[in-house]
Design a protein around this motif. Structure first.
Motif, mmCIF file in Angstrom:
data_model
loop_
_atom_site.group_PDB
_atom_site.id
_atom_site.type_symbol
_atom_site.label_atom_id
_atom_site.label_comp_id
_atom_site.label_asym_id
_atom_site.label_seq_id
_atom_site.Cartn_x
_atom_site.Cartn_y
_atom_site.Cartn_z
ATOM 1 N N ARG A 8 -27.262 -5.277 -9.520
ATOM 2 C CA ARG A 8 -27.995 -6.089 -10.499
ATOM 3 C C ARG A 8 -27.898 -7.585 -10.190
ATOM 4 O O ARG A 8 -27.893 -8.421 -11.092
ATOM 5 C CB ARG A 8 -27.498 -5.789 -11.914
ATOM 6 C CG ARG A 8 -27.643 -4.330 -12.330
ATOM 7 C CD ARG A 8 -27.328 -4.164 -13.804
ATOM 8 N NE ARG A 8 -28.282 -4.882 -14.628
ATOM 9 C CZ ARG A 8 -27.970 -5.537 -15.751
ATOM 10 N NH1 ARG A 8 -26.707 -5.579 -16.155
ATOM 11 N NH2 ARG A 8 -28.900 -6.168 -16.442
ATOM 12 N N ILE A 9 -27.839 -7.929 -8.912
ATOM 13 C CA ILE A 9 -27.781 -9.340 -8.517
ATOM 14 C C ILE A 9 -29.096 -10.024 -8.886
ATOM 15 O O ILE A 9 -30.188 -9.564 -8.520
ATOM 16 C CB ILE A 9 -27.528 -9.470 -7.002
ATOM 17 C CG1 ILE A 9 -26.170 -8.863 -6.637
ATOM 18 C CG2 ILE A 9 -27.599 -10.923 -6.561
ATOM 19 C CD1 ILE A 9 -25.907 -8.793 -5.148
ATOM 20 N N GLY A 10 -28.989 -11.128 -9.625
ATOM 21 C CA GLY A 10 -30.173 -11.906 -9.984
ATOM 22 C C GLY A 10 -31.036 -11.312 -11.069
ATOM 23 O O GLY A 10 -32.084 -11.878 -11.406
ATOM 24 N N GLU A 11 -30.623 -10.181 -11.636
ATOM 25 C CA GLU A 11 -31.430 -9.557 -12.680
ATOM 26 C C GLU A 11 -31.105 -10.161 -14.045
ATOM 27 O O GLU A 11 -30.019 -10.717 -14.251
ATOM 28 C CB GLU A 11 -31.181 -8.044 -12.693
ATOM 29 C CG GLU A 11 -31.682 -7.345 -11.447
ATOM 30 C CD GLU A 11 -31.497 -5.834 -11.517
ATOM 31 O OE1 GLU A 11 -30.984 -5.352 -12.553
ATOM 32 O OE2 GLU A 11 -31.886 -5.154 -10.550
ATOM 33 N N PRO A 12 -32.049 -10.080 -14.989
ATOM 34 C CA PRO A 12 -31.797 -10.630 -16.329
ATOM 35 C C PRO A 12 -30.546 -10.028 -16.960
ATOM 36 O O PRO A 12 -30.342 -8.821 -16.932
ATOM 37 C CB PRO A 12 -33.061 -10.219 -17.109
ATOM 38 C CG PRO A 12 -34.114 -10.069 -16.062
ATOM 39 C CD PRO A 12 -33.412 -9.536 -14.847
ATOM 40 N N GLY A 13 -29.697 -10.906 -17.497
ATOM 41 C CA GLY A 13 -28.477 -10.467 -18.142
ATOM 42 C C GLY A 13 -27.304 -10.242 -17.206
ATOM 43 O O GLY A 13 -26.194 -9.954 -17.656
ATOM 44 N N SER A 14 -27.543 -10.390 -15.915
ATOM 45 C CA SER A 14 -26.460 -10.175 -14.952
ATOM 46 C C SER A 14 -25.577 -11.414 -14.854
ATOM 47 O O SER A 14 -26.050 -12.553 -14.968
ATOM 48 C CB SER A 14 -27.034 -9.849 -13.571
ATOM 49 O OG SER A 14 -26.008 -9.808 -12.602
ATOM 50 N N ASP A 15 -24.285 -11.192 -14.575
ATOM 51 C CA ASP A 15 -23.348 -12.296 -14.360
ATOM 52 C C ASP A 15 -23.374 -12.805 -12.918
ATOM 53 O O ASP A 15 -22.656 -13.755 -12.584
ATOM 54 C CB ASP A 15 -21.925 -11.854 -14.697
ATOM 55 C CG ASP A 15 -21.767 -11.524 -16.173
ATOM 56 O OD1 ASP A 15 -22.462 -12.145 -16.990
ATOM 57 O OD2 ASP A 15 -20.955 -10.636 -16.497
ATOM 58 N N ILE A 16 -24.156 -12.158 -12.069
ATOM 59 C CA ILE A 16 -24.202 -12.506 -10.647
ATOM 60 C C ILE A 16 -25.581 -13.084 -10.339
ATOM 61 O O ILE A 16 -26.561 -12.341 -10.192
ATOM 62 C CB ILE A 16 -23.922 -11.273 -9.763
ATOM 63 C CG1 ILE A 16 -22.628 -10.590 -10.221
ATOM 64 C CG2 ILE A 16 -23.825 -11.662 -8.288
ATOM 65 C CD1 ILE A 16 -22.399 -9.239 -9.616
ATOM 66 N N PRO A 17 -25.707 -14.410 -10.240
ATOM 67 C CA PRO A 17 -27.026 -15.033 -10.133
ATOM 68 C C PRO A 17 -27.710 -14.826 -8.790
ATOM 69 O O PRO A 17 -28.948 -14.794 -8.720
ATOM 70 C CB PRO A 17 -26.735 -16.521 -10.369
ATOM 71 C CG PRO A 17 -25.303 -16.688 -9.969
ATOM 72 C CD PRO A 17 -24.621 -15.413 -10.343
ATOM 73 N N ASP A 18 -26.928 -14.723 -7.708
ATOM 74 C CA ASP A 18 -27.537 -14.589 -6.384
ATOM 75 C C ASP A 18 -26.555 -13.899 -5.432
ATOM 76 O O ASP A 18 -25.423 -13.576 -5.797
ATOM 77 C CB ASP A 18 -27.965 -15.957 -5.833
ATOM 78 C CG ASP A 18 -26.831 -16.974 -5.834
ATOM 79 O OD1 ASP A 18 -25.659 -16.574 -5.614
ATOM 80 O OD2 ASP A 18 -27.100 -18.168 -6.058
ATOM 81 N N HIS A 19 -27.014 -13.691 -4.190
ATOM 82 C CA HIS A 19 -26.191 -12.966 -3.219
ATOM 83 C C HIS A 19 -24.949 -13.757 -2.796
ATOM 84 O O HIS A 19 -23.916 -13.154 -2.493
ATOM 85 C CB HIS A 19 -27.033 -12.599 -1.989
ATOM 86 C CG HIS A 19 -27.915 -11.404 -2.209
ATOM 87 N ND1 HIS A 19 -28.988 -11.427 -3.068
ATOM 88 C CD2 HIS A 19 -27.866 -10.136 -1.695
ATOM 89 C CE1 HIS A 19 -29.578 -10.242 -3.073
ATOM 90 N NE2 HIS A 19 -28.914 -9.445 -2.248
ATOM 91 N N GLU A 20 -25.041 -15.088 -2.790
ATOM 92 C CA GLU A 20 -23.857 -15.880 -2.438
ATOM 93 C C GLU A 20 -22.747 -15.675 -3.455
ATOM 94 O O GLU A 20 -21.574 -15.508 -3.100
ATOM 95 C CB GLU A 20 -24.219 -17.368 -2.330
ATOM 96 C CG GLU A 20 -24.955 -17.726 -1.047
ATOM 97 C CD GLU A 20 -25.061 -19.224 -0.848
ATOM 98 O OE1 GLU A 20 -24.242 -19.969 -1.447
ATOM 99 O OE2 GLU A 20 -25.954 -19.666 -0.106
ATOM 100 N N ALA A 21 -23.120 -15.652 -4.729
ATOM 101 C CA ALA A 21 -22.125 -15.407 -5.770
ATOM 102 C C ALA A 21 -21.567 -13.990 -5.659
ATOM 103 O O ALA A 21 -20.362 -13.768 -5.829
ATOM 104 C CB ALA A 21 -22.749 -15.625 -7.147
#
Length: 374
Positions: free
Chosen positions: A34-47
């Motif tokens: 769920r990277i970058g998906e709404p409501g996810s704590d992980i905004p992008d692949h780097e994170a």
């Protein structure tokens, strides 16, 4: 200790495994979703990658990073050290794999930021099949048009086919160079390869992973004119056809369910539609087996691998039924044995060895990565 960090990046996920090459075992493995998906704590692949490395901790000494990339086109025939030029080439090849290569690149770039001081290596799904002869990879369309737009057979699941064919040689205690092998990689995605002396000489997937066997949601082989017919008569757009062939066909299209386990359970319970779908599935595999024996000029081994191939004894038995005239037979007791180890399912003395060998694409990526970086 040599530890290779293996990364398989999707558009919203990072699948990873840390492989210890001394034991060839996975030290750690996991999946970030769920990277970058709404409501996810992980905004992008780097994170996401930073989170994975924090989980791994400092006690693990990563020697190199091996990345899976789906499409290497005609440019890459082996594992390759990642440079800016290689990244640019992977991006250019996204036209051939728009759902996969861009996602794979996200993982490469995130890992390079997180681990800047170790070598990064890319292993392509298509690379193993670069040994296909011209007659096997060429489509009979306008030659200049095909060359301009990269229209040819590339083949996929190459990492699995390479690993499994080499494991078969080790299991049989025979030189790889003398073996003629058919590998059946049967999972939700499925492909078959003819491997002669360790080299791929034919494979069922084509320019994309859509061609070939019946799969969970993909159609496999179909007359191209059928799509023209559906466009003209049913009003389906090219996007509609793309979605239908890749996401709503195969077992799902035939039965309404794309999971082999559910389809087989329904067939055993008397569902005629499910049984007919499985007959189509097996028929397609048998057609390729016959063709590939002809291409190989003989056969030493057939190997089942991947989720369906490794675990579905009924499918294996029914697929190879009545092929004794080709030297192919199945011992029912051996076939019913459940094991995570490589094993025979053919009788003693059978002219063709029928094997079940679990695949391990992450280990193969780790091996190729380590071999390249020394």
């Amino acid at each position: 200790m040599t530890q290779i960090f293996v990364v398989n990046s999707g558009s919203s996920s990072i699948k990873y495994q840390l492989v210890d090459l001394e034991t060839e075992e996975a030290v750690l493995s996991g999946l970030v979703e769920r990277i970058g998906e709404p409501g996810s704590d992980i905004p992008d692949h780097e994170a996401g990658m930073r989170g994975v490395l924090e989980l791994l901790g400092t006690e693990h000494d990563i020697t190199a990073v091996g990345h899976r990339v789906v499409h290497g086109g005609s440019l890459f025939a082996s594992a390759t050290l990642i440079t800016d030029e290689v990244e640019a080439q992977i991006e250019q090849l996204s036209a051939l794999a728009p759902l996969h290569n861009p996602a794979n690149l996200l993982g490469i770039r995130a890992a390079k930021v997180a681990l800047p001081n170790v070598p990064h290596v890319v292993v392509f799904d298509t690379a193993f099949h670069q040994t296909l002869p011209h007659a096997a990879y060429t489509y009979a369309i306008d030659a200049k048009l095909a060359e301009t737009y990269g229209v040819r057979r590339y083949g996929f699941h190459g990492t699995s086919h390479k690993y499994v064919s080499e494991q078969a040689a080790l299991f049989l205690e025979r030189p790889l160079e003398e073996l003629k092998t058919i590998v059946l990689h049967l999972g939700n995605g499925a492909s078959v390869a003819a491997i002669d002396g360790g080299k791929s000489v034919e494979t069922s997937m084509g320019m994309t992973p859509l061609e070939g066997l019946v799969m969970g949601t993909r159609s496999g082989d179909i007359d191209p004119a059928a799509l023209i017919h559906l466009h003209r008569q049913a009003g389906l757009s090219f996007d509609d056809l793309d979605t239908m062939l890749n996401r709503h066909s195969g077992l799902l299209g035939l039965t309404g369910n794309g999971d082999m386990r559910d389809v087989q359970a329904a067939a055993l319970a008397g569902d005629d539609l499910a049984e007919e779908a499985l007959a189509v599935y097996r028929h397609r595999i048998r057609r390729y087996i016959g063709a590939y024996i002809a291409h190989l000029g003989g056969l030493d081994a057939i190997v089942f691998t991947a989720g369906v191939g490794e675990n579905n004894s009924l499918l294996r038995r029914r697929t190879l039924a009545s092929l004794e005239f080709l030297g192919i037979s199945v011992d029912n007791d051996r076939n019913e044995l459940h094991s995570k180890q490589a094993r025979y399912i053919s009788p003693d003395g059978s002219p063709v060895a029928v094997l079940v060998i679990p695949t391990n694409e992450e280990l193969e990526i780790a091996r190729q990565t380590a071999a390249l970086v020394g």
